[in-house]
Scaffold this active site. Sequence first.
Site, PDB file in Angstrom:
ATOM      1  N   ARG A  67      34.993  57.679  34.045  1.00  0.00           N
ATOM      2  CA  ARG A  67      33.898  57.640  33.080  1.00  0.00           C
ATOM      3  C   ARG A  67      34.369  58.043  31.684  1.00  0.00           C
ATOM      4  NH1 ARG A  67      30.918  54.498  34.258  1.00  0.00           N
ATOM      5  NH2 ARG A  67      30.526  54.169  36.452  1.00  0.00           N
ATOM      6  N   HIS A 118      45.916  55.060  39.675  1.00  0.00           N
ATOM      7  CA  HIS A 118      45.000  53.990  39.278  1.00  0.00           C
ATOM      8  C   HIS A 118      44.445  54.326  37.897  1.00  0.00           C
ATOM      9  CE1 HIS A 118      41.821  51.054  39.260  1.00  0.00           C
ATOM     10  NE2 HIS A 118      41.937  50.731  40.538  1.00  0.00           N
ATOM     11  N   TYR A 178      38.875  52.498  35.574  1.00  0.00           N
ATOM     12  CA  TYR A 178      38.435  51.090  35.612  1.00  0.00           C
ATOM     13  C   TYR A 178      37.557  50.748  34.413  1.00  0.00           C
ATOM     14  CZ  TYR A 178      34.678  53.558  38.060  1.00  0.00           C
ATOM     15  OH  TYR A 178      33.702  54.453  38.413  1.00  0.00           O
ATOM     16  N   HIS A 183      43.126  47.304  36.249  1.00  0.00           N
ATOM     17  CA  HIS A 183      42.333  46.080  36.272  1.00  0.00           C
ATOM     18  C   HIS A 183      42.653  45.304  34.992  1.00  0.00           C
ATOM     19  CE1 HIS A 183      39.059  48.121  38.969  1.00  0.00           C
ATOM     20  NE2 HIS A 183      40.248  48.087  39.535  1.00  0.00           N
ATOM     21  N   GLU A 228      45.907  44.349  39.358  1.00  0.00           N
ATOM     22  CA  GLU A 228      45.100  44.220  40.573  1.00  0.00           C
ATOM     23  C   GLU A 228      44.385  42.874  40.595  1.00  0.00           C
ATOM     24  OE1 GLU A 228      42.596  47.574  41.451  1.00  0.00           O
ATOM     25  OE2 GLU A 228      41.678  46.570  43.180  1.00  0.00           O
ATOM     26  N   ASP A 257      43.935  43.340  46.473  1.00  0.00           N
ATOM     27  CA  ASP A 257      42.795  44.040  47.055  1.00  0.00           C
ATOM     28  C   ASP A 257      42.092  43.061  48.004  1.00  0.00           C
ATOM     29  OD1 ASP A 257      39.979  44.858  47.319  1.00  0.00           O
ATOM     30  OD2 ASP A 257      40.472  46.422  45.858  1.00  0.00           O
ATOM     31  N   HIS A 283      38.527  42.152  47.088  1.00  0.00           N
ATOM     32  CA  HIS A 283      38.486  41.327  45.877  1.00  0.00           C
ATOM     33  C   HIS A 283      38.945  39.887  46.129  1.00  0.00           C
ATOM     34  CE1 HIS A 283      38.973  45.174  43.191  1.00  0.00           C
ATOM     35  NE2 HIS A 283      37.912  45.222  43.958  1.00  0.00           N
ATOM     36  N   HIS A 319      45.342  47.027  48.565  1.00  0.00           N
ATOM     37  CA  HIS A 319      44.140  47.834  48.769  1.00  0.00           C
ATOM     38  C   HIS A 319      43.436  47.252  49.988  1.00  0.00           C
ATOM     39  CE1 HIS A 319      43.702  49.152  44.270  1.00  0.00           C
ATOM     40  NE2 HIS A 319      44.519  49.927  44.954  1.00  0.00           N
ATOM     41  N   ASP A 336      32.245  42.316  44.420  1.00  0.00           N
ATOM     42  CA  ASP A 336      33.056  43.540  44.447  1.00  0.00           C
ATOM     43  C   ASP A 336      32.314  44.752  44.995  1.00  0.00           C
ATOM     44  OD1 ASP A 336      34.976  45.452  44.174  1.00  0.00           O
ATOM     45  OD2 ASP A 336      35.156  45.323  41.991  1.00  0.00           O
ATOM     46  N   HIS A 392      32.811  47.248  48.147  1.00  0.00           N
ATOM     47  CA  HIS A 392      33.674  47.609  49.269  1.00  0.00           C
ATOM     48  C   HIS A 392      32.851  48.093  50.456  1.00  0.00           C
ATOM     49  CE1 HIS A 392      37.116  48.632  46.228  1.00  0.00           C
ATOM     50  NE2 HIS A 392      36.531  47.488  45.974  1.00  0.00           N
ATOM     51  N   GLU A 412      40.239  52.052  50.023  1.00  0.00           N
ATOM     52  CA  GLU A 412      39.273  52.424  48.969  1.00  0.00           C
ATOM     53  C   GLU A 412      37.884  52.136  49.511  1.00  0.00           C
ATOM     54  OE1 GLU A 412      40.580  49.405  46.078  1.00  0.00           O
ATOM     55  OE2 GLU A 412      41.241  51.075  44.832  1.00  0.00           O
TER      56      GLU A 412
HETATM   57 ZN    ZN Z   1      36.787  46.837  43.991  1.00  0.00          ZN
HETATM   58 FE    FE Z   2      41.007  47.899  44.592  1.00  0.00          FE
HETATM   59 FE    FE Z   3      40.860  48.952  41.384  1.00  0.00          FE
END
Ligand code: ZN
Ligand code: FE
Ligand code: FE
Length: 277
Positions: free
Chosen positions: A37, A67, A70, A107, A142, A176, A179, A211, A224, A226, A256
Amino acid sequence: MLRIGCHLSASKGYTNMIKEAINIGGNTFQFFTRNPRGGKAKDVDVEDVKKFLELSKENNFTVILAHAPYTINVCSADEGIRKFGIDTMKDDLEKLEFVPGNMYNFHPGSHVGQGVDRGIELIIEALNQVLDEKQSTTVLLETMAGKGSEIGRTFEEIKMIIDGVKLKNKLGVCMDTCHVYDAGYDIVNDLDGVLEKFDNIIGLDKLKAMHLNDSKNPFESHKDRHEKIGEGSIGVSTFEKIINHPSLKKLPFYLETPNELDGYEKEIKLLKSLYKE
Ligand code: ZN
Ligand code: FE
Ligand code: FE
């Protein structure tokens, strides 16, 4: 040996993460370099790093995966947002040199109306500023679900990015499962075909990590979301095929899935039981 871990909270440092990973049966883990964030990354705690490196050696850990937040977008139309993303990545990579030889996933970004080609151009520009000859970290692009104007939904887009980057040897790809399935690559019915495509377009030598996520949505949804392993549209048998696939079985795998530590522990146990040495 199956190389497996999950996403962990980085708030208490590397030593805490590796202890958690060991406790749940993992030999690697993934973490956010900073609060997604926003906000500043903490300074590197040298004692924490030292202890982590010791434990990592003692417990035969494999490469870990950092990572990027995002929320960064290095292909935004806004120059300020792009600069923030580039500065964040540079700072992350500098700090990762304290734990050398690992990987950093990000990303590619969203072009938000500028078009895919312009977006790709900006991502290339960013990577050419971020990557450094001397860094020991491999930066991974990714594969994305194609939500909104996300770039990285097709293997062709990823390939175009790699082609434009000067220091290609510092770059790799993280696939991923949620994804790619969401993006329209049918790993459930034609895993071999998808990997063949990946190999023809990008080259499997560029695939450095995966992932592992099930998907809450059906094939090609571009959403997207998960899901826990075995509780979504991908299903356990596909994960069994993935972790045992001759082209994939030596890669590090990162969960994830929507889980707390106990849920991750169960999934790691399940995947280990399905893995053929
Ligand atoms: Zn995702
Ligand atoms: Fe991922
Ligand atoms: Fe990711």
